[in-house]
Design an enzyme around this catalytic site. Structure first.
Site, mmCIF file in Angstrom:
data_model
loop_
_atom_site.group_PDB
_atom_site.id
_atom_site.type_symbol
_atom_site.label_atom_id
_atom_site.label_comp_id
_atom_site.label_asym_id
_atom_site.label_seq_id
_atom_site.Cartn_x
_atom_site.Cartn_y
_atom_site.Cartn_z
ATOM 1 N N HIS A 182 1.814 4.445 -2.918
ATOM 2 C CA HIS A 182 1.887 5.906 -2.736
ATOM 3 C C HIS A 182 3.262 6.424 -3.158
ATOM 4 O O HIS A 182 3.375 7.390 -3.907
ATOM 5 C CB HIS A 182 1.694 6.283 -1.260
ATOM 6 C CG HIS A 182 0.301 6.122 -0.742
ATOM 7 N ND1 HIS A 182 -0.791 6.667 -1.363
ATOM 8 C CD2 HIS A 182 -0.169 5.488 0.374
ATOM 9 C CE1 HIS A 182 -1.883 6.373 -0.659
ATOM 10 N NE2 HIS A 182 -1.523 5.652 0.396
ATOM 11 N N ASP B 240 -7.205 7.898 2.734
ATOM 12 C CA ASP B 240 -6.755 8.272 1.382
ATOM 13 C C ASP B 240 -7.933 8.708 0.528
ATOM 14 O O ASP B 240 -7.867 9.713 -0.187
ATOM 15 C CB ASP B 240 -6.085 7.074 0.684
ATOM 16 C CG ASP B 240 -4.766 6.709 1.346
ATOM 17 O OD1 ASP B 240 -4.153 7.598 1.959
ATOM 18 O OD2 ASP B 240 -4.369 5.536 1.240
ATOM 19 N N HIS C 81 0.835 -1.201 0.000
ATOM 20 C CA HIS C 81 0.000 0.000 0.000
ATOM 21 C C HIS C 81 0.880 1.266 0.000
ATOM 22 O O HIS C 81 0.740 2.131 -0.858
ATOM 23 C CB HIS C 81 -0.926 -0.028 1.232
ATOM 24 C CG HIS C 81 -1.802 1.177 1.377
ATOM 25 N ND1 HIS C 81 -3.155 1.141 1.137
ATOM 26 C CD2 HIS C 81 -1.512 2.446 1.741
ATOM 27 C CE1 HIS C 81 -3.660 2.348 1.346
ATOM 28 N NE2 HIS C 81 -2.678 3.157 1.715
ATOM 29 N N GLU C 82 1.795 1.334 0.956
ATOM 30 C CA GLU C 82 2.667 2.517 1.050
ATOM 31 C C GLU C 82 3.580 2.608 -0.162
ATOM 32 O O GLU C 82 3.894 3.702 -0.639
ATOM 33 C CB GLU C 82 3.502 2.484 2.335
ATOM 34 C CG GLU C 82 2.697 2.532 3.636
ATOM 35 C CD GLU C 82 1.706 3.678 3.687
ATOM 36 O OE1 GLU C 82 1.980 4.742 3.103
ATOM 37 O OE2 GLU C 82 0.638 3.501 4.290
HETATM 38 ZN ZN ZN Z 1 -2.651 5.182 2.065
#
Ligand code: ZN
Length: 281
Positions: A183, A255, A179-180
């Site tokens: 980003h 988010d 997930h990170e």
């Molecule tokens: Zn996030």
């Protein structure tokens, strides 16, 4: 904070102006009467101030100028409004200079660099930055604050404190990592985003992981491209989860909230949509 100069009782002196200066006639009972009496008295006093022994200057501060009673902001009362925005680069440098006098810094620490790395910080946050850095130094039994102490303090303030005791399964950590990573990757690949700063799956505050960019300079307006890319970066975590695990988690809620807020502003306030909103004529 409010400093009401003049002949006020001390309890009035210590509160923000909106505590007593709210618009009259709204709200429902419960202490409202007393507050209105205080406000009425204050208005009366301000009209009669300072003729015999020189003039009295009345100063007050508030973050909610919109809720103040109209009578307060009339000419002759609080008639001059001084906006105090977040400090710009030069102001941050000067604020840091004031607070850094109380600590000993190692050679190589540049106030200029710290000021450049802290856009959006308030005066209180800058003071806190130096306190946190000093605590970090003291914890490791050193005397001089070095560059790393300031880095640590800044991350703690921006991203929240690390939660080292939190227990997560390997699977959870893996999802957070992808997930990170989503980003971070978009942050680096897109051209107009703020420079990428740091990515971690160390839980901080309420976040399971953090990916963070840091503006190079103070920004006073945002372009359509910049905002669009911010939305793309915000959705990068969710996309990565879908691509790798073919699944979604609740971890993307903030988010989505962020992205939605940006898009709503783009359409409703800035006229940046070609189909709907203000610019569509
Ligand atoms: Zn996030």
């Amino acid at each position: 904070h409010t400093r009401l100069q003049g002949d006020w009782s001390s309890d009035v002196c210590s509160s923000d102006l909106d505590a007593v200066g709210r618009k009259r006639g709204i709200g429902n009972g419960g202490g409202n009467d007393e507050r209105e009496q205080t406000l009425n008295q204050m208005l009366a006093e301000m009209d009669g101030f300072g003729t015999e022994r020189g003039s009295v200057i009345v100063l007050a501060a508030t973050n909610r100028v919109d809720v103040l009673d109209n009578a307060l902001t009339r000419p002759g009362r609080f008639d001059r409004v001084i906006q105090v925005p977040y400090p710009d680069l030069e102001s941050r440098r000067q604020i840091l200079q004031v607070h850094i006098k109380n600590v000993q810094v190692a050679p190589g620490v540049s106030i200029d660099k710290i000021a450049r790395g802290t856009p959006g910080f308030s005066g209180a946050e800058l003071e806190n930055l130096i306190n946190e850095a000093a605590l970090h130094t003291a914890k490791s039994n050193r005397e001089l604050l070095d560059v790393e102490d300031f880095e640590f303090a800044r991350d703690k303030i921006i991203l929240g404190a690390e939660r080292k005791t939190m227990i997560q399964s390997v699977e959870e950590k893996k999802i957070t990592a992808y997930h990170e990573g989503g980003h971070a990757l978009l942050n680096m690949l897109l051209q107009n985003t703020d420079p990428f700063h740091k990515v971690t799956i160390m839980p901080r505050g309420r976040a399971l992981g953090v990916s963070h960019s840091l503006p190079e300079k103070d920004r006073y307006s945002h372009s359509r491209t910049f905002m669009t890319e911010r939305v793309q970066v915000a959705l990068g975590g969710l996309l990565a989860e879908k691509m790798i695990f073919n699944e979604q988690t609740s971890g993307a809620s903030s988010d989505i909230k962020n992205a939605t807020n940006i898009i709503r502003q783009m359409v409703c306030s800035y006229g940046m949509s070609d189909q709907i909103g203000r610019a569509h004529v």
